[in-house]
Design an enzyme around this catalytic site. Sequence first.
Site, mmCIF file in Angstrom:
data_model
loop_
_atom_site.group_PDB
_atom_site.id
_atom_site.type_symbol
_atom_site.label_atom_id
_atom_site.label_comp_id
_atom_site.label_asym_id
_atom_site.label_seq_id
_atom_site.Cartn_x
_atom_site.Cartn_y
_atom_site.Cartn_z
ATOM 1 N N ARG A 1 0.838 -1.205 0.000
ATOM 2 C CA ARG A 1 0.000 0.000 0.000
ATOM 3 C C ARG A 1 0.869 1.249 0.000
ATOM 4 O O ARG A 1 0.536 2.248 -0.642
ATOM 5 C CB ARG A 1 -0.970 0.007 1.184
ATOM 6 C CG ARG A 1 -1.980 1.146 1.127
ATOM 7 C CD ARG A 1 -3.147 0.950 2.085
ATOM 8 N NE ARG A 1 -4.164 0.090 1.522
ATOM 9 C CZ ARG A 1 -5.240 0.515 0.836
ATOM 10 N NH1 ARG A 1 -5.461 1.799 0.664
ATOM 11 N NH2 ARG A 1 -6.097 -0.336 0.329
ATOM 12 N N GLU B 1 -9.855 6.112 6.928
ATOM 13 C CA GLU B 1 -8.418 6.403 6.927
ATOM 14 C C GLU B 1 -8.006 7.670 6.178
ATOM 15 O O GLU B 1 -7.099 8.367 6.621
ATOM 16 C CB GLU B 1 -7.655 5.217 6.317
ATOM 17 C CG GLU B 1 -7.741 3.940 7.118
ATOM 18 C CD GLU B 1 -7.289 2.741 6.299
ATOM 19 O OE1 GLU B 1 -8.013 2.363 5.361
ATOM 20 O OE2 GLU B 1 -6.202 2.219 6.577
HETATM 21 N N1 MTE Z 1 -12.177 5.626 14.231
HETATM 22 C C1 MTE Z 1 -12.244 5.355 15.551
HETATM 23 N N2 MTE Z 1 -12.982 6.144 16.344
HETATM 24 N N3 MTE Z 1 -11.550 4.305 16.089
HETATM 25 C C2 MTE Z 1 -10.760 3.489 15.315
HETATM 26 O O1 MTE Z 1 -10.156 2.539 15.826
HETATM 27 N N4 MTE Z 1 -9.902 3.005 13.059
HETATM 28 C C3 MTE Z 1 -9.606 3.560 11.737
HETATM 29 C C4 MTE Z 1 -10.827 4.226 11.139
HETATM 30 N N5 MTE Z 1 -11.420 5.122 12.092
HETATM 31 C C5 MTE Z 1 -10.672 3.763 13.911
HETATM 32 C C6 MTE Z 1 -11.434 4.850 13.402
HETATM 33 C C7 MTE Z 1 -9.110 2.565 10.792
HETATM 34 S S1 MTE Z 1 -7.487 2.137 10.864
HETATM 35 C C8 MTE Z 1 -9.906 2.014 9.837
HETATM 36 S S2 MTE Z 1 -9.293 0.955 8.676
HETATM 37 C C9 MTE Z 1 -11.343 2.321 9.765
HETATM 38 O O2 MTE Z 1 -11.761 3.212 10.791
HETATM 39 C C10 MTE Z 1 -12.106 1.008 9.865
HETATM 40 O O3 MTE Z 1 -13.465 1.170 9.905
HETATM 41 P P1 MTE Z 1 -14.367 1.374 8.589
HETATM 42 O O4 MTE Z 1 -13.855 0.451 7.552
HETATM 43 O O5 MTE Z 1 -15.705 1.021 9.075
HETATM 44 O O6 MTE Z 1 -14.209 2.802 8.203
HETATM 45 MO MO1 MOS Z 2 -7.108 0.172 9.332
HETATM 46 S S1 MOS Z 2 -5.081 0.431 9.430
HETATM 47 O O1 MOS Z 2 -6.980 -0.623 7.785
HETATM 48 O O2 MOS Z 2 -7.338 -1.093 10.455
#
Ligand code: MTE
Ligand code: MOS
Length: 779
Positions: free
Chosen positions: A320, A728
């Site tokens: 990535r 992200e």
């Molecule tokens: N937001 C919160 N509050 N807590 C989290 O741990 N993880 C992030 C993001 N936002 C996270 C977050 C990461 S690394 C990812 S990949 C995505 O949320 C995963 O959730 P989604 O695929 O439902 O967006």
């Molecule tokens: Mo998010 S780093 O893809 O859990």
Amino acid sequence: MTTALSERPANPVVGRAVPHESADLHVTGTALYTDDLLPRMPGALHAWPLQAPHAHARVRALRTDGALAVPGVVRVLTGADVPGLNDAGVRRDEPLFPDEVMYFGHAVCWVLGETLEAARLGADAVEVSYEPLPSLLTLTEAIEAQSFQGAQPIVARGDAAAGLARASHRFSGAIEFGGQEHFYLETHAAIAHLDEAGQVFVHSSTQHPSETQEIVAQVLGLRSHDVTVQCLRMGGGFGGKEWQPHGLAAVAALGAVLTGRPVRMRLNRTQDMTMTGKRHPFHATWEVGFDDEGRLEALRATLTSDGGWCLDLSEPVLQRALCHVDNAYFVPDVELAGRVALTNKTSQTAFRGFGGPQGMLVLEDILGRCAPLLGIDATELRRRNLYAPGQHTPYGQEVRHAERLRLVVDEVSERAGIDARRASVADFNAAHPHRKRGLALTPVKFGISFNHTAYNQAGALVHVYKDGSVLINHGGTEMGQGLHTKMRQVAATALGVPLGLVRLAPTRTDKVPNTSATAASTGADLNGGAVKDACEQIRARLLPVAADSLGADASDVRFSDGSVTAVGTAASVPWPVLVQEAYLRRTQLSAAGYYRTAGLHWDPIRMQGEPFKYFAYGAAVSELEVDGFTGMYRFLRTDIVHDAGDSLSPLVDLGQIEGGFVQGTGWLTLEELRWNTSDGEERGRLITQSASTYKLPSFSEMPLELHVHMLERATEDGVVYGSKAVGEPPLMLAFSIREALRHAVAAFGPAGHAVELACPSTPEAVFWAIETARQAGGA
Ligand code: MTE
Ligand code: MOS
């Protein structure tokens, strides 16, 4: 097919600004996390790790008698107890109970006690003799020793050497930048117990319950159907719980199997920080070429990530990274090589952006450094190089909707009033010799989907009960990002019922099997597709019943807001009445939904293909002020325009954009992981192992003004209800902060001075960059 997925019915529940589904529970302290279940498990044992005090050592002998003599100690778990495979990962390079200690703090055995204190004292009483071995800690040491692990992929297009030769301006350099601790509020936790007939049940704080299930089964020598993993919710995951919960869950499960009692494990903060992986630090060397207008001609770079002691997710993270070096910019001739260093540190892992931020940092840093050398304003240089429609990435994917890049850049420039403020920053800097302001704009383009095509699938299970209430299960996990909120909104929209009728059950592997990690920001896209599919199956079965009840043609029936109506008539049937009638007519009111992202392919050997369904776009403008005596800075204002498609849940997405931006700012400016790199006894120890030494962003590091705007009319065709992933991408909006720091530092030096800024760009790093700038000016 695609349009049906993205089309919204009239009066949809998606798109409404509803609070997070657990907001009430969060703020009243009543939301349950894995470890909160402990009081419900009478007789539970507590697990405590014995952490090795060497960066690298062979375990010569391990004597547990002393521990067993400690009152309250019930058992010591060692490698000899493992009935299955002694490995915590899917790469088979990660012994759960190691004979060879690979990093300072590596757990060599686990003590089970009636109380946590007993287990801790027991661990103190285990005697281990170690034979210390030579260790590699820094990327420099690893590169010198050629200590690498895994594949060494190359992303290339055209002829980088020819491109560099053709370029009228060539520069080269190197950068090394740090990792990041996840610092989720809830540390790693698991509770395992046995149901009847030896069925293993594990509560785990995991982003990837199916893989936790697989690893627990692997360690116990069981099959997947013998193990169930449930995740209620996580107090943050941020990628740190995508891979690393598995081994910890397996230790708890092993303890439960061997003692017949529930086993609880929860790392305390220091254990979590010293035992579990972080964002990968990277080192990069590069050569870049520009034409006379500042257009990128060619880029050649080698990126080396610090993978720590085992592979974990390092290979996909590196992929990535390589697929994001281009960020928002077209580079005709490119050659990007990547490799993963093996060092004696925690196993570095997924972290929001999954290597994308590290890849992008390389080119953003290059542009920031080269702008003064080219005599072009950095924002202008960035603008000139933005992708145009029809252009392709170095890995061969067309940049669909590239025009949105310009759109977000233009819109944020306008909203921020960047032209006027550039002038006032210049005035301020001319008037203040010891304080300087900086202003910068940076764009984001981030690919959405797992590179690994097979992961782009999801399942859901939806039940409609006779009273009309709805219970949904899906394969995704909730870590605070609001996925469950969005899934409830999707189900309510698809069934045409009020949000209050839809309840969500915790993620469990026996409800929805073979799930992918909730990661790569795909949670809502994938599980939303599956939930919608399940709801539509049920709706299709209800349709003839509704048509009969309404005396209308099926094509005229509408499901909306808890009642069913027919176009052109006043007749209406309440949802619960319809459901009851359907039940009496023996209609199946439950469905398993499934979704797979269409149109993806990826060749990981050639590093070419179309790995992403689409790109998420954003841009930020940040202004700040730097103190020339100390390097201290204040963030004055940030404006963001972000493309979340047609947001499924605007409040949730706003939180994701703000939170991602602040977390990125922490990574780039404050958070600094330091290991003891001396040759002394503590070589390899993580020195910044708690909040006292590891600086996280807090209110005082928020910009005084933060304006977030979501791009309008941004429907994304082919994604559930026209939305875009948002978890992200916003993290990388924080590059605007680091580039603004560079701009401010430059103001201390002569025109044309290229500022090299260490990363994280802490006040200390900024101070030294200012010193260098001043010296370049002869001051
Ligand atoms: N937001 C919160 N509050 N807590 C989290 O741990 N993880 C992030 C993001 N936002 C996270 C977050 C990461 S690394 C990812 S990949 C995505 O949320 C995963 O959730 P989604 O695929 O439902 O967006
Ligand atoms: Mo998010 S780093 O893809 O859990």
